[in-house]
Scaffold this active site. Structure first.
Site, PDB file in Angstrom:
ATOM      1  N   HIS A  38    -116.045  16.807  -3.986  1.00 37.69           N
ATOM      2  CA  HIS A  38    -114.732  16.204  -3.701  1.00 37.69           C
ATOM      3  C   HIS A  38    -113.753  16.933  -4.646  1.00 37.69           C
ATOM      4  O   HIS A  38    -113.588  16.638  -5.835  1.00 37.69           O
ATOM      5  CB  HIS A  38    -114.503  14.763  -4.197  1.00 37.69           C
ATOM      6  CG  HIS A  38    -113.328  14.041  -3.630  1.00 37.69           C
ATOM      7  ND1 HIS A  38    -112.976  13.055  -4.715  1.00 37.69           N
ATOM      8  CD2 HIS A  38    -112.742  14.019  -2.609  1.00 37.69           C
ATOM      9  CE1 HIS A  38    -112.011  12.442  -4.139  1.00 37.69           C
ATOM     10  NE2 HIS A  38    -111.664  12.971  -2.928  1.00 37.69           N
ATOM     11  N   ARG A  39    -112.510  17.590  -4.080  1.00 38.75           N
ATOM     12  CA  ARG A  39    -111.429  18.375  -4.849  1.00 38.75           C
ATOM     13  C   ARG A  39    -112.095  19.321  -5.727  1.00 38.75           C
ATOM     14  O   ARG A  39    -111.445  19.759  -6.800  1.00 38.75           O
ATOM     15  CB  ARG A  39    -110.675  17.256  -5.663  1.00 38.75           C
ATOM     16  CG  ARG A  39    -110.030  16.095  -4.711  1.00 38.75           C
ATOM     17  CD  ARG A  39    -109.311  15.243  -5.728  1.00 38.75           C
ATOM     18  NE  ARG A  39    -109.117  13.933  -4.794  1.00 38.75           N
ATOM     19  CZ  ARG A  39    -108.395  12.718  -5.242  1.00 38.75           C
ATOM     20  NH1 ARG A  39    -108.038  12.957  -6.647  1.00 38.75           N
ATOM     21  NH2 ARG A  39    -108.350  11.829  -4.493  1.00 38.75           N
ATOM     22  N   GLU A  65    -114.098  20.364  -0.888  1.00 42.10           N
ATOM     23  CA  GLU A  65    -112.806  19.721  -0.530  1.00 42.10           C
ATOM     24  C   GLU A  65    -111.830  19.946  -1.118  1.00 42.10           C
ATOM     25  O   GLU A  65    -111.765  20.073  -2.412  1.00 42.10           O
ATOM     26  CB  GLU A  65    -113.159  18.180  -0.066  1.00 42.10           C
ATOM     27  CG  GLU A  65    -112.309  17.398   0.526  1.00 42.10           C
ATOM     28  CD  GLU A  65    -111.073  16.615  -0.272  1.00 42.10           C
ATOM     29  OE1 GLU A  65    -110.229  16.117   0.268  1.00 42.10           O
ATOM     30  OE2 GLU A  65    -111.298  16.425  -1.785  1.00 42.10           O
TER      31      GLU A  65
END
Length: 288
Positions: A38-39, A65
């Site tokens: 995530h990120r 992501e």
């Protein structure tokens, strides 16, 4: 539609479907869900930075992501918040520019900002990457990308611009088709992406009602909800709905950082887990 027009259209859809990754549901195959950093690996490095991509690669995580927005002068940059204040030193560098929104700064101004010191001293001087820089770093590591079009209502035409950058960097060719998903909370934005390039795999963030899944499936290949709204019945309903390319919809769930939660959600048969802690989740799913 006339019969002679239906056949070419059907053939075209079939050809597009052949280019998409085949992913059966984990419930049917026993395969563990894909892990998405995530990120980037945002528990180990500043979110949405090249350092976070590197950290994910160092952990052997295939998917990352990120979030894309647009500067005042039209550059696409990778940053999550509408404001730059949480993850950069913008308040110090430009003290009179409150509320420090991405759209109010030029690319050159954003390039001056420190996007790492808030996270840890080791990351002082880390910069906000452009989308082009981010794509090149993901490509360097041979990773896969879950790209979120963030706040599209603030940036008219960002869908076409994002696809252009993806195309310019080679991410829309046959070789990358199984390595790219474009997602958004905005159904209108995602519909625009699908209309501009139907071959691009798309994910709708959020949890539409089961009754609305067929309508969403006209332009979305995945439904990507928060884990707090999830149930085994909902996952089954998603998998029972055919997407725009004739395959069952898939489901990536966010943000799953706890080992017990990861095992629980994976047991629902989801296709992917979006996590700040991919190493923790991977270990949890590997445990008996």
């Amino acid at each position: 539609m006339h019969a002679r027009a239906v056949a070419p259209a059907t053939a075209l859809l079939g050809a597009v479907a052949l280019l998409l990754p085949v992913v059966d549901s984990p419930a049917a195959t026993g395969v563990r869900p894909a892990l998405v950093a995530h990120r980037g690996a945002s528990a180990r490095a500043p979110e949405n930075t090249l350092a976070a991509v590197d950290a994910a690669a160092g952990l052997g995580v295939a998917w990352v992501e990120n979030d894309v927005q647009r500067t005042r002068d039209g550059e696409l940059v990778v940053v999550h918040d509408e404001s730059l204040s949480r993850t950069t030193d913008v308040e110090e560098v430009f003290p009179g520019r409150s509320p420090w929104k991405v759209k109010d700064f030029t690319a050159a101004e954003i390039a001056r900002l420190d996007a790492g010191s808030w996270f840890a001293p080791a990351f002082v001087g880390t910069r906000v990457p452009t989308l082009t820089q981010y794509l090149r770093r993901v490509e360097l590591h041979h990773q896969k990308l879950l790209l979120e079009v963030k706040n599209p209502e603030l940036y008219p035409g960002i869908e076409q611009q994002t696809l252009k950058v993806l195309g310019d960097e080679g991410w829309l060719d046959r070789r990358h088709r199984g390595r790219l998903i474009v997602q958004s909370f905005s159904a209108d934005s995602l519909r625009a992406v699908h209309d501009l390039d139907p071959a691009v795999t798309t994910g709708l963030l959020g949890r539409p009602a089961v009754a609305d899944l067929p309508a969403c499936a006209r332009f979305a290949d995945l439904i990507n909800p928060s884990h707090v709204s999830l149930s085994p019945e909902y996952v089954s309903a998603v998998h029972a709905t055919a997407g725009p390319h004739g395959r069952p919809l898939r489901i990536f769930v966010w943000t799953v950082d706890d080992a017990a939660l990861a095992r629980s959600v994976a047991g629902f048969g989801v296709d992917g887990l979006i996590t700040d802690q991919p190493d923790v989740v991977r270990q949890a799913l590997a445990s008996p």
